[in-house]
Design a protein around this motif. Structure first.
Motif, PDB file in Angstrom:
ATOM      1  N   ILE A  16      35.331 -20.457 -38.391  1.00 20.52           N
ATOM      2  CA  ILE A  16      35.873 -19.296 -39.103  1.00 20.52           C
ATOM      3  C   ILE A  16      34.793 -18.223 -39.246  1.00 20.52           C
ATOM      4  CG2 ILE A  16      36.736 -18.494 -41.340  1.00 20.52           C
ATOM      5  CD1 ILE A  16      38.027 -21.290 -41.682  1.00 20.52           C
ATOM      6  N   TYR A  74      32.248 -31.562 -47.186  1.00 22.03           N
ATOM      7  CA  TYR A  74      32.720 -30.209 -47.430  1.00 22.03           C
ATOM      8  C   TYR A  74      31.542 -29.255 -47.431  1.00 22.03           C
ATOM      9  CZ  TYR A  74      34.593 -26.197 -49.891  1.00 22.03           C
ATOM     10  OH  TYR A  74      34.956 -24.924 -50.220  1.00 22.03           O
ATOM     11  N   GLU A 124      40.510 -14.794 -43.382  1.00 21.48           N
ATOM     12  CA  GLU A 124      40.813 -15.553 -42.170  1.00 21.48           C
ATOM     13  C   GLU A 124      41.738 -16.736 -42.484  1.00 21.48           C
ATOM     14  OE1 GLU A 124      39.393 -14.828 -39.110  1.00 21.48           O
ATOM     15  OE2 GLU A 124      40.311 -16.534 -38.074  1.00 21.48           O
ATOM     16  N   VAL A 125      41.472 -17.392 -43.604  1.00 23.73           N
ATOM     17  CA  VAL A 125      42.224 -18.600 -43.938  1.00 23.73           C
ATOM     18  C   VAL A 125      43.625 -18.273 -44.459  1.00 23.73           C
ATOM     19  CG1 VAL A 125      42.355 -20.471 -45.632  1.00 23.73           C
ATOM     20  CG2 VAL A 125      40.220 -20.047 -44.389  1.00 23.73           C
ATOM     21  N   LYS A 168      41.087 -25.893 -45.895  1.00 22.92           N
ATOM     22  CA  LYS A 168      40.806 -24.466 -45.706  1.00 22.92           C
ATOM     23  C   LYS A 168      41.269 -23.639 -46.904  1.00 22.92           C
ATOM     24  CE  LYS A 168      41.038 -24.302 -40.647  1.00 22.92           C
ATOM     25  NZ  LYS A 168      41.851 -23.775 -39.519  1.00 22.92           N
ATOM     26  N   ALA A 213      41.462 -24.720 -49.959  1.00 18.87           N
ATOM     27  CA  ALA A 213      40.480 -25.000 -51.016  1.00 18.87           C
ATOM     28  C   ALA A 213      39.196 -24.206 -50.776  1.00 18.87           C
ATOM     29  CB  ALA A 213      40.175 -26.499 -51.073  1.00 18.87           C
ATOM     30  N   LEU A 214      38.818 -24.066 -49.516  1.00 17.00           N
ATOM     31  CA  LEU A 214      37.633 -23.279 -49.161  1.00 17.00           C
ATOM     32  C   LEU A 214      37.811 -21.820 -49.569  1.00 17.00           C
ATOM     33  CD1 LEU A 214      34.943 -22.818 -47.535  1.00 17.00           C
ATOM     34  CD2 LEU A 214      36.365 -22.586 -45.491  1.00 17.00           C
ATOM     35  N   ILE A 272      36.036 -15.259 -44.810  1.00 17.37           N
ATOM     36  CA  ILE A 272      36.644 -16.592 -44.828  1.00 17.37           C
ATOM     37  C   ILE A 272      37.987 -16.537 -45.554  1.00 17.37           C
ATOM     38  CG2 ILE A 272      36.397 -18.909 -45.819  1.00 17.37           C
ATOM     39  CD1 ILE A 272      33.355 -18.647 -45.217  1.00 17.37           C
TER      40      ILE A 272
END
Ligand code: ADP
Ligand code: ADP
Lengths: 115, 167, 167, 115
Positions: free
Chosen positions: D96, D58, C120-121, C41, C43-44, C117
């Motif tokens: 998410i 991913y 959120e992360v 997450k 890394a996302l 995102i």
């Protein structure tokens, strides 16, 4: 948070053979953990020491050095030391270092216990 | 050769960060067309070079800088990169490049393998003193040509292997 | 907060290098104690921030610089890091930090998700103009305390969540 | 050397259903490949379109945007679009983004063909 320099190493004894199974990358950060696990396993001078590399994704020359050192003590103590479970990437480094002949290397744990 | 690197990493000389450096290098090599096993070997060569800087250059001090720079090697006629060039630099004491060598492989004992591994994996590996302080290691690995689409004549391939690959 | 980053990466604004940046960040987060899912997450979030710089900041030009710097967040009493701090910088045109927001999540259509995102992360995500040119995004994620060894009292945890984590 | 910006996408038709199976990371570098594969699969207005994510390690929001766009065309064409095979990391991004409800998501390919 856990100690990020220690690597998990499972240890087990079967029919007198000690089996060490490190998990993760055996690199400069982690080879000291493997080294002390090997040393304590060798204190009891077991007839056989198996290093099960099934869950090792990666190894560098610090891992090789640790295993070479351990192999020498094993020879002195007449412990038969066997490596098993290498993936192709790990196998490649043994070949590059011409150490694939120096060690007894077998495919899996069953063979490592009976070879 | 002096154009800006595509990726440059400055990391502290702490072994904890080796895995990050390996994953980065391996992933970039993947995108430059190397297969999984080659990517892993290239990451190994870089790892060995970084370990040597930490151990020999910095005497295991964990707060000194190391730089890794990555470039695609000059592109072929189709615009695809032809390999990877990696330069590793430090600010450690300068040593004679000719001293960078390991033990004889036949004389098995712990250690003395890093430089062998680096030279075995890469097509070129050149140590030199930096201008000012520190050392520089330049590594090159050429991409294997895909078997299904040979783009170079046998002659071209032999020209390539005339480049001194080990020293 | 201004001490030297433990790792700093300069990469070209080419989507080809996103995977390298992700693997590096994920691997460093792993060594700082985050579990696999959290690493992915984090890394996302970094990937989304980099994509936004490439797309909105640099209009998809692929040869502009982006910097990523990583630090462990201040250590706890046992000397273990307490999380990760990531700073992403560019040289793109400066924009109002309040304009960095996506679409309403309920209004489903392609795009408009990156900033959600990221917020959120991460526990903190702050955009600001750099001195001179470009933008800076500061991201912080605190490490989860291991269930088997709770080191902070419930009171301390609620102090932490008083930090504005979303805006 | 192969084109490093294209991602491998396997395509197959089974009982009229088109199954697309991308392999690798669906990020900003790769989502254009997925987008064009989805578009050509949708040209024939198949009754069912399955996106099999088993080999996707991913995905980022550019992948989500591609799937949202494709879902809209599917609705217009009365194609039933189904996603399957998400690993926990891929599932996390759908959650998410609150898109786990927007799509029909099932565990595996068998379910995706029969749901
Ligand atoms: N970055 C470096 N800085 C200084 N000396 C180095 C460096 N890299 C290698 N060397 C020298 O080369 C020798 C061989 O290195 P290597 O093959 O990696 O084996 P080892 O590190 O186990 O000694 C080292 O012992 C050291 O003297
Ligand atoms: N690095 C950036 N530079 C300039 N504008 C940005 C940046 N990041 C985000 N934005 C702005 O915030 C908006 C929302 O971003 P995001 O949620 O990622 O959705 P999308 O990128 O799909 O529009 C963008 O449309 C853009 O206007």
């Amino acid at each position: 948070m856990h100690d990020s320099d220690a690597m998990p190493i499972n240890s087990e004894t079967r029919d007198g053979a000690v089996i060490l199974s490190p998990v993760g990358d055996v690199d400069m950060a982690h080879s000291p953990s493997l080294r002390s696990a090997l040393r304590s396993a060798q204190e009891g001078k077991p007839p056989r020491l198996v290093v099960n590399l099934t869950d090792v994704r990666y190894m560098d020359s610090s891992g090789l050095a640790t295993l070479v050192e351990s192999m020498r003590s094993a020879k002195n103590a007449r412990t038969s030391m066997v490596l098993c479970g290498m993936n192709p990437k790990v196998k490649a480094i043994f070949e590059i270092a011409r150490l694939d002949q120096f060690f007894t290397v077998v495919d899996d744990l069953d063979q490592a216990l009976t070879v | 050769m002096s154009e800006r690197p595509h990726i440059r990493v400055e990391l502290m000389s702490n072994p904890v960060y080796l895995s990050g450096a390996r994953e980065l290098v391996s992933s970039v090599a993947r995108r430059l067309g190397f297969d999984d096993l080659d990517c892993s070997k290239i990451a190994l060569a870089v790892d060995e070079a970084l370990c040597n800087v930490i151990r020999h250059g910095y005497n295991r001090k964990t707060d000194r800088p190391i730089w890794i720079a990555l470039w695609p090697v000059d592109e072929d006629a189709d615009g695809n990169p032809d390999g990877i060039r990696i330069v590793i630099e430090d600010e450690a004491k300068q040593v004679d490049p000719d001293k960078m060598k390991g033990r004889e492989l036949a004389d098995v004992r712990p250690g003395g393998l890093g430089v062998h591994i680096i030279r075995e994996v890469m097509d070129e590996a050149r140590y030199e003193r930096r201008e000012g302080d520190g050392m520089r290691l330049t590594l090159i690995k050429r991409a294997p040509k895909p078997a299904d689409a040979p783009r170079i004549a046998p002659g071209a391939r032999s020209t390539r292997s005339a480049t001194p690959s080990r020293r």
